[in-house]
Design a protein around this motif. Sequence first.
Motif, short mmCIF file in Angstrom:
data_model
loop_
_atom_site.label_atom_id
_atom_site.label_comp_id
_atom_site.label_asym_id
_atom_site.label_seq_id
_atom_site.Cartn_x
_atom_site.Cartn_y
_atom_site.Cartn_z
N MET A 1 47.36 -6.08 -22.83
CA MET A 1 48.02 -4.80 -22.77
C MET A 1 47.25 -3.86 -23.69
N ARG A 2 47.10 -2.61 -23.26
CA ARG A 2 46.34 -1.64 -24.05
C ARG A 2 46.95 -0.26 -23.87
N ILE A 3 47.07 0.49 -24.97
CA ILE A 3 47.51 1.88 -24.90
C ILE A 3 46.61 2.74 -25.78
N LEU A 4 46.44 3.97 -25.37
CA LEU A 4 45.67 4.95 -26.11
C LEU A 4 46.57 6.13 -26.41
N LEU A 5 46.65 6.49 -27.69
CA LEU A 5 47.45 7.63 -28.12
C LEU A 5 46.53 8.63 -28.79
N GLN A 6 46.85 9.91 -28.67
CA GLN A 6 45.97 10.95 -29.19
C GLN A 6 46.80 12.11 -29.73
N GLN A 7 46.32 12.74 -30.80
CA GLN A 7 46.95 13.94 -31.34
C GLN A 7 46.32 15.16 -30.71
N ARG A 8 47.10 16.22 -30.64
CA ARG A 8 46.54 17.49 -30.18
C ARG A 8 45.57 18.00 -31.25
N PRO A 9 44.44 18.54 -30.83
CA PRO A 9 43.46 19.02 -31.83
C PRO A 9 43.97 20.27 -32.54
N ASP A 10 43.68 20.34 -33.83
CA ASP A 10 43.99 21.52 -34.63
C ASP A 10 42.69 22.27 -34.88
N ASP B 1 55.46 2.66 -31.97
CA ASP B 1 56.54 3.55 -32.35
C ASP B 1 56.20 4.36 -33.60
N GLN B 2 55.55 3.74 -34.58
CA GLN B 2 55.14 4.45 -35.79
C GLN B 2 54.12 5.53 -35.48
N THR B 3 53.21 5.22 -34.56
CA THR B 3 52.18 6.20 -34.18
C THR B 3 52.80 7.37 -33.43
N LEU B 4 53.76 7.10 -32.55
CA LEU B 4 54.44 8.18 -31.83
C LEU B 4 55.22 9.09 -32.79
N LYS B 5 55.81 8.51 -33.84
CA LYS B 5 56.55 9.30 -34.83
C LYS B 5 55.63 10.24 -35.60
N LYS B 6 54.35 9.90 -35.68
CA LYS B 6 53.37 10.73 -36.39
C LYS B 6 52.86 11.88 -35.53
N GLY B 7 53.37 12.01 -34.30
CA GLY B 7 52.99 13.13 -33.46
C GLY B 7 51.92 12.83 -32.42
N PHE B 8 51.53 11.57 -32.29
CA PHE B 8 50.56 11.20 -31.27
C PHE B 8 51.26 11.15 -29.91
N GLN B 9 50.49 11.37 -28.85
CA GLN B 9 51.03 11.34 -27.49
C GLN B 9 50.31 10.27 -26.69
N LEU B 10 51.04 9.61 -25.80
CA LEU B 10 50.47 8.58 -24.95
C LEU B 10 49.53 9.22 -23.94
N VAL B 11 48.28 8.73 -23.89
CA VAL B 11 47.28 9.25 -22.97
C VAL B 11 47.00 8.25 -21.86
N PHE B 12 46.97 6.95 -22.21
CA PHE B 12 46.59 5.91 -21.25
C PHE B 12 47.34 4.64 -21.58
N ALA B 13 47.83 3.95 -20.55
CA ALA B 13 48.48 2.65 -20.73
C ALA B 13 48.01 1.71 -19.64
N GLN B 14 47.74 0.46 -20.02
CA GLN B 14 47.28 -0.54 -19.08
C GLN B 14 47.93 -1.87 -19.45
N GLY B 15 48.45 -2.57 -18.45
CA GLY B 15 49.04 -3.87 -18.71
C GLY B 15 50.49 -3.91 -18.30
N VAL B 16 51.22 -4.81 -18.94
CA VAL B 16 52.63 -5.04 -18.62
C VAL B 16 53.44 -3.77 -18.82
N ASP B 17 54.21 -3.42 -17.82
CA ASP B 17 55.12 -2.25 -17.86
C ASP B 17 54.40 -0.93 -18.09
N ALA B 18 53.15 -0.83 -17.69
CA ALA B 18 52.42 0.44 -17.83
C ALA B 18 52.99 1.44 -16.83
N PRO B 19 53.21 2.70 -17.28
CA PRO B 19 53.70 3.71 -16.35
C PRO B 19 52.68 4.00 -15.25
N ASN B 20 53.16 4.34 -14.07
CA ASN B 20 52.26 4.62 -12.94
C ASN B 20 51.60 5.97 -13.09
#
Length: 84
Positions: A1-10, A65-84
């Motif tokens: 399973m793999r996910i990529l999270l990214q912050q909006r650039p400032d 969950d900790q990364t999402l709380k810091k303001g990162f957004q999900l960009v890519f998900a692969q694996g179990v229960d990945a959104p379509n």
Amino acid sequence: MRILLQQRPDGPEAPRFVQLQLEADLLGGWTVIRESGQIGKRSTLKREQYLDQASALAAFERARDQTLKKGFQLVFAQGVDAPN
């Protein structure tokens, strides 16, 4: 399973990213890999070993969950229960 999270650039700086991976190893254990940094620059890689899938998955979800709380957004998900 793999996910990529990214912050909006400032401003003109490249955005920061966090990539989390959950992988089975050859001996029946599990590894959570966390890579973080700024796109186009050096990154940091951390590995945590777990004996069973349940504890590894709990650590993966906690890191996500900790990364999402810091303001990162999900960009890519692969694996179990990945959104379509």
